[in-house]
Design a protein around this motif. Sequence first.
Motif, mmCIF file in Angstrom:
data_model
loop_
_atom_site.group_PDB
_atom_site.id
_atom_site.type_symbol
_atom_site.label_atom_id
_atom_site.label_comp_id
_atom_site.label_asym_id
_atom_site.label_seq_id
_atom_site.Cartn_x
_atom_site.Cartn_y
_atom_site.Cartn_z
ATOM 1 N N SER A 2 -6.144 -9.227 -4.396
ATOM 2 C CA SER A 2 -6.535 -10.404 -3.617
ATOM 3 C C SER A 2 -8.051 -10.439 -3.396
ATOM 4 N N SER A 5 -9.025 -8.039 -0.689
ATOM 5 C CA SER A 5 -9.103 -6.637 -1.127
ATOM 6 C C SER A 5 -10.387 -6.379 -1.912
ATOM 7 N N HIS A 69 0.212 4.948 -8.696
ATOM 8 C CA HIS A 69 0.006 4.572 -7.292
ATOM 9 C C HIS A 69 -0.364 5.789 -6.442
ATOM 10 N N LEU A 178 -2.125 0.975 1.214
ATOM 11 C CA LEU A 178 -1.479 -0.299 0.891
ATOM 12 C C LEU A 178 -0.964 -0.297 -0.552
ATOM 13 N N ILE A 179 -1.768 0.198 -1.481
ATOM 14 C CA ILE A 179 -1.335 0.299 -2.886
ATOM 15 C C ILE A 179 -0.091 1.181 -2.980
ATOM 16 N N ALA A 181 2.093 1.877 -0.613
ATOM 17 C CA ALA A 181 3.239 1.219 0.049
ATOM 18 C C ALA A 181 3.811 0.106 -0.826
ATOM 19 N N GLU A 182 2.957 -0.647 -1.486
ATOM 20 C CA GLU A 182 3.431 -1.732 -2.358
ATOM 21 C C GLU A 182 4.169 -1.184 -3.581
ATOM 22 N N HIS A 183 3.629 -0.147 -4.199
ATOM 23 C CA HIS A 183 4.220 0.393 -5.441
ATOM 24 C C HIS A 183 5.467 1.229 -5.201
ATOM 25 N N THR A 184 5.627 1.736 -3.998
ATOM 26 C CA THR A 184 6.837 2.504 -3.701
ATOM 27 C C THR A 184 7.911 1.635 -3.068
ATOM 28 N N GLY A 185 7.612 0.363 -2.871
ATOM 29 C CA GLY A 185 8.581 -0.557 -2.309
ATOM 30 C C GLY A 185 8.680 -0.526 -0.798
ATOM 31 N N ILE A 187 6.558 -1.782 1.294
ATOM 32 C CA ILE A 187 6.279 -3.172 1.675
ATOM 33 C C ILE A 187 6.255 -3.983 0.389
ATOM 34 N N GLY A 188 6.420 -5.237 0.514
ATOM 35 C CA GLY A 188 6.308 -5.939 -0.732
ATOM 36 C C GLY A 188 6.831 -7.268 -0.754
#
Length: 188
Positions: A2, A5, A69, A178-179, A181-185, A187-188
């Motif tokens: 984004s 980011s 990640h 954040l990266i 958390a997003e790649h491990t699911g 958050i997302g």
Amino acid sequence: MSPLSIAVIALSMSADACAAAIARGVAHRPTFAQAVRAGLVFGGVETVTPLLGWAAGLVAAGFIAAIDHWVAFGLLSIVGGKMIRESFEDRDPEDADGASRGLLMLVLTAIGTSIDAAAVGVTLALLDVNIVAVALAIGCATFVMATLGMLLGSRLGTHFGALFERLGGVALIAIGALILAEHTGFIG
């Protein structure tokens, strides 16, 4: 990645250069032209180093794709932690400037403060990003921050530069988290 980011990374990467520029400004009262020259040197080096790191990261990306990640989180945390730790160290303004105010010392200082940008470039090779846009954002932010740091250094003192460095370190660790958390699911 984004725009927010990218902006956070650009500002975080410019924190070291800003701190060094503030120290140079504390030690020597630069003219506007000298401050712009320093900003251009810092900004130019900070534009190139993430590109170099990104190229190196592309070579390694195939080998670490399954854990990229974790690598991104680890690298950003290490760089952010280093920035935070170094922000608490006592710095003599003369040490930041070196023995000379010449272009060589300025370039060496810029290279020294840009090593973390190369590490971030390695991380960015593992993500789907426009590296040219990120590198230009880092370079532009560094130019502005280093130029302002030089001009304001004698008024602000070294404490303000340390604050920028701490905030930049925290931001990098947050982006790494954040990266992850997003790649491990998570958050997302």
